[in-house]
Write a protein that holds these residues in place. Structure first.
Motif, short mmCIF file in Angstrom:
data_model
loop_
_atom_site.label_atom_id
_atom_site.label_comp_id
_atom_site.label_asym_id
_atom_site.label_seq_id
_atom_site.Cartn_x
_atom_site.Cartn_y
_atom_site.Cartn_z
N ILE A 185 0.65 -1.13 0.18
CA ILE A 185 -0.11 -0.06 -0.04
C ILE A 185 0.95 1.15 -0.18
O ILE A 185 1.80 1.43 0.85
CB ILE A 185 -0.92 -0.15 1.22
N GLU A 186 0.60 1.89 -0.70
CA GLU A 186 1.40 3.34 -0.94
C GLU A 186 0.55 4.58 -1.05
O GLU A 186 -0.48 4.68 -2.09
CB GLU A 186 2.36 3.24 -1.89
N ASP A 187 0.60 5.57 -0.22
CA ASP A 187 -0.12 6.84 -0.25
C ASP A 187 0.88 8.10 -0.30
O ASP A 187 2.13 7.86 -0.11
CB ASP A 187 -1.12 7.02 0.26
N ASP A 188 0.30 9.17 0.19
CA ASP A 188 1.19 10.22 0.47
C ASP A 188 1.82 10.53 1.68
O ASP A 188 2.49 11.38 2.24
CB ASP A 188 0.38 11.55 0.25
N THR A 189 1.51 9.33 2.76
CA THR A 189 1.92 9.41 3.88
C THR A 189 2.92 8.06 4.59
O THR A 189 3.86 8.26 5.17
CB THR A 189 0.96 9.44 5.26
N VAL A 190 2.28 7.08 3.58
CA VAL A 190 3.07 5.77 3.83
C VAL A 190 3.31 4.84 2.87
O VAL A 190 2.69 4.92 1.85
CB VAL A 190 2.37 5.09 4.87
N LYS A 191 4.54 4.04 2.73
CA LYS A 191 4.61 2.91 1.85
C LYS A 191 4.70 1.64 2.69
O LYS A 191 5.75 1.56 3.61
CB LYS A 191 5.80 2.92 0.92
N LEU A 192 3.80 0.76 2.73
CA LEU A 192 3.78 -0.45 3.56
C LEU A 192 3.69 -1.83 2.86
O LEU A 192 2.91 -1.66 1.65
CB LEU A 192 2.74 -0.35 4.41
N THR A 193 4.52 -2.77 2.91
CA THR A 193 4.55 -4.03 2.41
C THR A 193 4.47 -5.09 3.24
O THR A 193 5.49 -5.05 4.30
CB THR A 193 5.96 -4.11 1.70
N ILE A 194 3.55 -6.03 3.23
CA ILE A 194 3.52 -6.97 4.05
C ILE A 194 4.50 -8.10 3.75
O ILE A 194 4.31 -8.50 2.45
CB ILE A 194 2.09 -7.49 4.15
N THR A 195 5.34 -8.71 4.29
CA THR A 195 6.41 -9.47 3.95
C THR A 195 6.14 -10.81 4.46
O THR A 195 6.63 -11.87 3.91
CB THR A 195 7.81 -8.94 4.47
N LYS A 196 5.39 -11.37 5.60
CA LYS A 196 5.25 -12.59 5.83
C LYS A 196 4.12 -12.70 7.10
O LYS A 196 3.98 -11.62 7.70
CB LYS A 196 6.65 -13.01 6.73
N VAL A 197 3.50 -13.82 7.03
CA VAL A 197 2.55 -13.86 7.97
C VAL A 197 2.70 -15.18 9.05
O VAL A 197 3.21 -16.22 8.19
CB VAL A 197 1.04 -14.04 7.52
N ASP A 198 2.95 -15.44 10.04
CA ASP A 198 3.18 -16.80 10.97
C ASP A 198 2.45 -16.84 12.08
O ASP A 198 1.46 -15.83 12.37
CB ASP A 198 4.82 -16.81 11.36
N PHE A 199 2.54 -18.02 12.63
CA PHE A 199 1.35 -18.32 13.91
C PHE A 199 2.40 -18.76 14.85
O PHE A 199 3.16 -19.68 14.72
CB PHE A 199 0.29 -19.32 13.38
N PHE A 200 1.97 -18.53 16.15
CA PHE A 200 2.59 -19.11 17.36
C PHE A 200 1.80 -19.37 18.37
O PHE A 200 0.62 -18.75 18.92
CB PHE A 200 3.55 -17.81 17.84
N GLN A 201 1.84 -20.60 19.20
CA GLN A 201 0.99 -21.14 20.18
C GLN A 201 1.33 -20.76 21.61
O GLN A 201 0.45 -20.74 22.45
CB GLN A 201 0.80 -22.53 20.00
N ASN A 202 2.52 -20.77 21.82
CA ASN A 202 3.07 -20.78 23.33
C ASN A 202 2.87 -19.24 23.57
O ASN A 202 3.31 -18.24 23.16
CB ASN A 202 4.43 -21.02 23.46
N MET A 203 1.91 -19.14 24.71
CA MET A 203 1.70 -17.81 25.20
C MET A 203 2.05 -17.50 26.55
O MET A 203 2.35 -18.23 27.51
CB MET A 203 0.01 -17.73 25.09
N PRO A 204 2.03 -16.11 26.91
CA PRO A 204 2.47 -15.64 28.25
C PRO A 204 1.53 -16.44 29.22
O PRO A 204 0.28 -16.39 28.77
CB PRO A 204 2.48 -14.25 28.22
N SER A 205 1.99 -16.38 30.57
CA SER A 205 1.01 -16.79 31.35
C SER A 205 -0.16 -15.92 31.92
O SER A 205 -1.31 -16.36 32.30
CB SER A 205 1.77 -17.49 32.79
N TYR A 206 0.22 -14.60 31.63
CA TYR A 206 -0.70 -13.62 32.02
C TYR A 206 -2.05 -13.82 30.97
O TYR A 206 -3.04 -13.01 31.21
CB TYR A 206 -0.09 -12.22 32.17
#
Length: 335
Positions: A185-206
């Motif tokens: 996505i590119e406009d007059d304020t930002v150019k953003l590129t998504i490079t990767k999507v991943d998934f993680f299961q181990n979560m903090p105890s809180y």
């Protein structure tokens, strides 16, 4: 297991040699790359952003590495910085004391690697036989399914539903992406590129959240005012979890500070970056349900993060895909 040990040896060799690929940054980023030495089976997969390269071992779905070997190989993920000058990559990693230059020569759809370092060790000589070829995961998975057609369950795990939606209102400004991992996505304020999507299961105890959707990105401030990348990126993302009964949007997680793996990228995301600055960052969304498909969408319309309508790219990961990623990342745990 013997095969797994050999593959691990090739990965270590690659770290020592600081292997890389590409002719321009765009050439590097348009594919993930399989890496093979001579006629051997690919040893790893390389993925690039505009400044960094990350590699993980290439794992043959038909190969049995054993439980220990599978966990060990899946835990390997190494990121290095690189700079491109002509057809030469200068690859560095201060923590690993890597500082090496690799020349690239065109070979078919990929590149052959030629070491230009003064180091004359056998490891660097072996690198001269390495070849990069585009990694089409869907194609590779299809081959694996044919070889293992007796296993319906494994075939199902390898199927990823991918859909691309193009908004007419943003078509002139944003080229349609083949998948979320290539969406820009590119406009007059930002150019953003998504490079990767991943998934993680181990979560903090809180927290009682069941896991994390982690989205990696590169963002550049093209405007005239400073901004915090994390808050800006959230405006362009919409993530949902869905099964046969329900569909719910996922909220920003804010858990990445709990993981050593994300220390640098999470810190980058919270900087107040100046106009012209560019960083690699990461953002997480909290998974709240079990065994659900997850869809990540990217769009630039007003309130897109609320509605998810008129996305420029959308990718659905099945519950089997998510479970496979959980297993791959099982060794990533909170501090």
């Amino acid at each position: 297991m013997k095969k797994g040990v050999y593959l691990l040896g090739i990965v270590v060799l690659f770290v020592l040699s600081a292997c890389s690929s590409g002719v321009s940054e765009k050439d590097l980023m348009k594919n993930d790359w399989k890496v093979a030495v001579g006629d051997e089976t690919p040893s790893m997969v390389l993925a690039f952003t505009e400044k960094t390269m990350t590699f993980t071992p290439y794992m043959d779905e038909d190969e049995d590495y054993g439980e220990f070997g599978d966990e060990l190989i899946s835990s390997i993920q190494i990121t290095m910085d690189y700079k491109l000058s002509g057809n030469t990559l200068h690859v560095t990693n201060e923590d690993m004391a890597i500082d090496n230059k690799i020349k690239l020569t065109k070979k078919g759809d990929g590149y052959k690697l030629v070491n230009t370092s003064k180091d004359s060790s056998k490891e660097f000589e072996t690198l001269n036989d390495a070849v990069l070829t585009p990694y089409d995961k869907k194609s590779d998975d299809s081959s694996s399914e044919k070889a293992a057609d007796s296993s319906t369950e494994e075939s199902t795990k390898e199927k990823t539903k991918q859909t691309t939606e193009t908004s007419e209102s943003s078509e002139a400004e944003n080229a349609p992406a083949d998948s979320v991992a290539k969406a820009t996505i590119e406009d007059d304020t930002v150019k953003l590129t998504i490079t990767k999507v991943d998934f993680f299961q181990n979560m903090p105890s809180y927290t009682k959240d069941k896991g994390l959707v982690v989205v990696y990105y590169t963002i550049e401030n093209t405007g005239t005012e400073n901004f915090e990348p994390l808050m800006k990126v959230l405006d362009y993302l919409y993530v949902t979890e869905e099964d046969d009964v329900s569909k719910d949007s996922l909220a920003f997680g804010g858990h990445l500070f709990s993981y050593k793996l994300f220390d640098k990228l999470d810190a980058n995301s919270r900087l107040n970056i100046k106009p012209g600055a560019k960083i690699d960052g990461v953002v997480d969304f909290a998974i709240t349900g079990d065994d659900k498909d997850i869809t990540v969408s990217v769009g630039d319309e007003l309130l897109f993060s609320v509605s998810g309508e008129n996305s420029i790219a959308s990718e659905t990961f099945t519950s089997a895909d998510v479970a496979k990623a959980f297993k791959k990342n099982a060794n990533t745990k909170p501090k």
